[in-house]
Design a protein around this motif. Structure first.
Motif, mmCIF file in Angstrom:
data_model
loop_
_atom_site.group_PDB
_atom_site.id
_atom_site.type_symbol
_atom_site.label_atom_id
_atom_site.label_comp_id
_atom_site.label_asym_id
_atom_site.label_seq_id
_atom_site.Cartn_x
_atom_site.Cartn_y
_atom_site.Cartn_z
ATOM 1 N N LYS A 1 56.184 59.684 -5.790
ATOM 2 C CA LYS A 1 56.835 58.534 -6.438
ATOM 3 C C LYS A 1 56.473 57.231 -5.719
ATOM 4 O O LYS A 1 55.953 57.248 -4.609
ATOM 5 C CB LYS A 1 58.365 58.686 -6.376
ATOM 6 C CG LYS A 1 58.876 59.992 -6.932
ATOM 7 C CD LYS A 1 59.161 59.844 -8.416
ATOM 8 C CE LYS A 1 59.831 61.052 -9.014
ATOM 9 N NZ LYS A 1 58.921 61.986 -9.680
ATOM 10 N N LEU A 2 56.824 56.122 -6.343
ATOM 11 C CA LEU A 2 56.598 54.819 -5.709
ATOM 12 C C LEU A 2 57.804 54.432 -4.866
ATOM 13 O O LEU A 2 58.950 54.674 -5.249
ATOM 14 C CB LEU A 2 56.380 53.733 -6.765
ATOM 15 C CG LEU A 2 55.093 53.788 -7.583
ATOM 16 C CD1 LEU A 2 54.987 52.557 -8.476
ATOM 17 C CD2 LEU A 2 53.868 53.899 -6.689
ATOM 18 N N VAL A 3 57.507 53.812 -3.746
ATOM 19 C CA VAL A 3 58.542 53.251 -2.886
ATOM 20 C C VAL A 3 59.088 51.998 -3.583
ATOM 21 O O VAL A 3 58.367 51.364 -4.365
ATOM 22 C CB VAL A 3 57.868 52.899 -1.534
ATOM 23 C CG1 VAL A 3 58.762 52.099 -0.639
ATOM 24 C CG2 VAL A 3 57.381 54.165 -0.847
ATOM 25 N N GLY B 1 38.885 55.562 -4.290
ATOM 26 C CA GLY B 1 38.048 55.003 -3.218
ATOM 27 C C GLY B 1 38.405 53.569 -2.875
ATOM 28 O O GLY B 1 37.601 52.855 -2.273
ATOM 29 N N LYS B 2 39.617 53.156 -3.213
ATOM 30 C CA LYS B 2 40.038 51.764 -2.918
ATOM 31 C C LYS B 2 39.910 51.489 -1.416
ATOM 32 O O LYS B 2 39.364 50.477 -1.001
ATOM 33 C CB LYS B 2 41.511 51.525 -3.323
ATOM 34 C CG LYS B 2 41.808 51.691 -4.785
ATOM 35 C CD LYS B 2 43.252 51.336 -5.104
ATOM 36 C CE LYS B 2 44.280 52.303 -4.551
ATOM 37 N NZ LYS B 2 44.261 53.646 -5.122
ATOM 38 N N GLY B 3 40.415 52.432 -0.617
ATOM 39 C CA GLY B 3 40.401 52.249 0.841
ATOM 40 C C GLY B 3 38.983 52.165 1.374
ATOM 41 O O GLY B 3 38.659 51.306 2.197
ATOM 42 N N LEU C 1 50.635 51.251 5.457
ATOM 43 C CA LEU C 1 51.883 50.707 6.019
ATOM 44 C C LEU C 1 53.023 51.706 5.824
ATOM 45 O O LEU C 1 53.830 51.932 6.723
ATOM 46 C CB LEU C 1 52.250 49.365 5.364
ATOM 47 C CG LEU C 1 51.206 48.249 5.456
ATOM 48 C CD1 LEU C 1 51.731 46.978 4.780
ATOM 49 C CD2 LEU C 1 50.827 47.946 6.900
ATOM 50 N N VAL C 2 53.032 52.325 4.635
ATOM 51 C CA VAL C 2 54.074 53.322 4.347
ATOM 52 C C VAL C 2 53.909 54.516 5.291
ATOM 53 O O VAL C 2 54.875 54.987 5.899
ATOM 54 C CB VAL C 2 53.991 53.772 2.864
ATOM 55 C CG1 VAL C 2 54.832 55.009 2.607
ATOM 56 C CG2 VAL C 2 54.421 52.646 1.941
ATOM 57 N N ARG C 3 52.671 54.999 5.452
ATOM 58 C CA ARG C 3 52.453 56.172 6.318
ATOM 59 C C ARG C 3 52.789 55.856 7.769
ATOM 60 O O ARG C 3 53.353 56.684 8.473
ATOM 61 C CB ARG C 3 51.011 56.687 6.190
ATOM 62 C CG ARG C 3 50.816 57.561 4.958
ATOM 63 C CD ARG C 3 49.412 58.115 4.847
ATOM 64 N NE ARG C 3 48.446 57.081 4.528
ATOM 65 C CZ ARG C 3 48.220 56.615 3.300
ATOM 66 N NH1 ARG C 3 48.880 57.095 2.283
ATOM 67 N NH2 ARG C 3 47.322 55.675 3.087
ATOM 68 N N GLU C 4 52.459 54.630 8.225
ATOM 69 C CA GLU C 4 52.814 54.258 9.610
ATOM 70 C C GLU C 4 54.322 54.307 9.784
ATOM 71 O O GLU C 4 54.832 54.808 10.768
ATOM 72 C CB GLU C 4 52.348 52.826 9.914
ATOM 73 C CG GLU C 4 50.933 52.750 10.438
ATOM 74 C CD GLU C 4 50.389 51.324 10.366
ATOM 75 O OE1 GLU C 4 51.164 50.357 10.549
ATOM 76 O OE2 GLU C 4 49.181 51.185 10.088
HETATM 77 N N1 LIG Z 1 52.648 48.866 -3.657
HETATM 78 C C1 LIG Z 1 53.339 50.023 -3.560
HETATM 79 N N2 LIG Z 1 54.503 50.175 -4.235
HETATM 80 C C2 LIG Z 1 55.219 51.299 -4.150
HETATM 81 N N3 LIG Z 1 54.857 52.369 -3.413
HETATM 82 C C3 LIG Z 1 53.702 52.276 -2.713
HETATM 83 C C4 LIG Z 1 52.883 51.098 -2.745
HETATM 84 N N4 LIG Z 1 51.809 51.287 -1.958
HETATM 85 C C5 LIG Z 1 51.934 52.530 -1.447
HETATM 86 N N5 LIG Z 1 53.067 53.133 -1.896
HETATM 87 C C6 LIG Z 1 53.560 54.482 -1.544
HETATM 88 O O1 LIG Z 1 52.662 55.065 -0.607
HETATM 89 C C7 LIG Z 1 52.032 56.228 -1.181
HETATM 90 C C8 LIG Z 1 50.607 56.307 -0.694
HETATM 91 O O2 LIG Z 1 49.900 55.170 -1.140
HETATM 92 P P1 LIG Z 1 48.306 55.102 -1.149
HETATM 93 O O3 LIG Z 1 47.786 55.511 0.175
HETATM 94 O O4 LIG Z 1 47.913 53.778 -1.660
HETATM 95 O O5 LIG Z 1 47.949 56.290 -2.137
HETATM 96 P P2 LIG Z 1 47.057 56.533 -3.398
HETATM 97 O O6 LIG Z 1 45.986 57.443 -2.908
HETATM 98 O O7 LIG Z 1 48.039 57.217 -4.301
HETATM 99 O O8 LIG Z 1 46.516 55.265 -3.981
HETATM 100 C C9 LIG Z 1 52.193 56.069 -2.671
HETATM 101 O O9 LIG Z 1 52.162 57.309 -3.357
HETATM 102 C C10 LIG Z 1 53.575 55.407 -2.760
HETATM 103 O O10 LIG Z 1 54.610 56.354 -2.549
#
Ligand SMILES: Nc1ncnc2c1ncn2[C@@H]1O[C@H](COP(=O)(O)OP(=O)(O)O)[C@@H](O)[C@H]1O
Length: 326
Positions: A150-152, A105-107, A127-130
């Motif tokens: 995975k993480l970006v 629930g961070k968002g 930002l990633v999704r955009e």
């Molecule tokens: N700070 C970050 N570092 C690396 N990857 C990130 C970061 N923030 C977002 N992402 C990427 O975007 C995806 C979605 O992030 P987010 O919406 O925050 O999802 P979550 O519900 O997993 O917290 C993550 O699974 C990751 O791939």
């Protein structure tokens, strides 16, 4: 704490130059965002530093408050002794971070607080999704990473964040609530290098609730608001607490536009939780050791949790700003 800070400051030039090097080598010029390209020879880290500094001037009340490592109970106790000054949201320049597992629930809470405090809510996941829904050069690469849970890379995230901060700077934004950043200790070290964070809120829910919440999450493709169709009623076991959450249903005009995030499948959510425990939990320790972490066990859904979160933060809800997005 002293050791960590000392070690961190000894390593600072290395972190920065390493990050600059990697950002320069791992991102080809075509991959750099136009905003960064237009800043000429400005390397990404310098851009982030400048952008954060332009919005950095934390309030003394918030700083006083956040220098402590507070549990919710401790916050309540301290407040009852009038040790924590009541925060007046007006005119403050908050620099807060929200940590927590996927689906916690961070968002939701960061966006509500953003509306209440008048500071931007910056979610790196958004930002990633955009970026991945655009036809930009990073889009394919990001899709693959996100859909594996995975993480970006830190470099890509920092570039996306700088672009967002730069845009905010032109609009005169100040302060921020970061959601989803930092997610690795390296990102946290970089953030410490470029600005002072006042407070880190660590939202917590049991892992089985997190999975159900992610699977029930729906987003309106038009207005972008988050909803949840899951009815959660989890009985606590082995010392964990009972958690009940009513669904957060969309208004009629959003119903036909609901979409599910492509990474909200059971397999990917489990992988995201695994990666959170491996890479992001150490970030909690990083801030805990600096006395900036406020742990917050969510007692239930928004109706139960929001007033308790405000109470823990010693905030009063401001009448004209109550319409924050859910
Ligand atoms: N700070 C970050 N570092 C690396 N990857 C990130 C970061 N923030 C977002 N992402 C990427 O975007 C995806 C979605 O992030 P987010 O919406 O925050 O999802 P979550 O519900 O997993 O917290 C993550 O699974 C990751 O791939």
């Amino acid at each position: 704490m002293g050791a960590l800070i000392r070690q961190n400051s000894v390593n600072r030039p290395n972190i920065i130059s390493r990050c600059r090097k990697q950002a320069e080598t791992s991102l080809s010029p075509q991959l750099l965002t136009p905003a960064l390209e237009s800043s000429n020879t400005l390397p990404p880290m310098a851009a982030v530093t400048r952008l954060f500094r332009s919005s950095a001037s934390s309030s003394s009340a918030a700083a006083y408050f956040t220098r402590r490592s507070l549990t919710t109970a401790a916050a309540t106790e301290l407040r009852s002794q009038s040790c924590i000054p009541r925060i007046d949201p007006k005119g403050r320049n908050f620099q807060w971070v929200f940590l927590g597992c996927p689906g916690v629930g961070k968002g939701t809470y960061a966006s509500r607080l953003s509306a209440l405090l008048g500071v931007p809510h910056i979610a790196t996941g958004d930002l990633v999704r955009e970026e991945l829904s655009s036809s930009g050069p990073l889009s394919k690469q990001l899709e693959e990473i996100v859909n594996q849970g995975k993480l970006v890379s830190d470099e890509i995230i920092i570039n996306l964040l700088s672009k967002r901060l730069e845009m905010g700077e032109t609009k005169g934004e100040s302060g921020f609530i970061l959601d989803g950043f930092p997610r690795t200790v390296r990102q946290a070290e970089i953030l410490t290098e470029v600005t002072d964070i006042d407070l880190v809120v660590n939202l917590k829910l049991p892992e089985n609730v997190l999975l159900e919440k992610c699977l029930g999450r729906r987003i309106c493709s038009q207005c972008g608001k988050n909803f949840n169709v899951a009815t959660i009623d989890v009985k606590g076991e082995n010392g964990t607490r009972d958690i009940s959450m009513a669904p957060l249903l969309p208004p009629p005009n959003c119903v036909s536009k609901l979409i599910t995030r492509s990474d909200d499948t059971e397999t990917i959510v489990k992988e995201r939780l695994r990666i959170y425990n491996e890479k992001s939990q150490p970030v909690e320790d990083f801030y805990r050791s600096q006395g900036k972490l406020m742990e917050f066990d969510l007692p239930g859904g928004i109706p139960e949790s929001w007033p308790k979160l405000l109470e823990a933060l010693n905030l009063d809800e401001n009448e004209d700003k109550q319409s924050a997005a859910a």
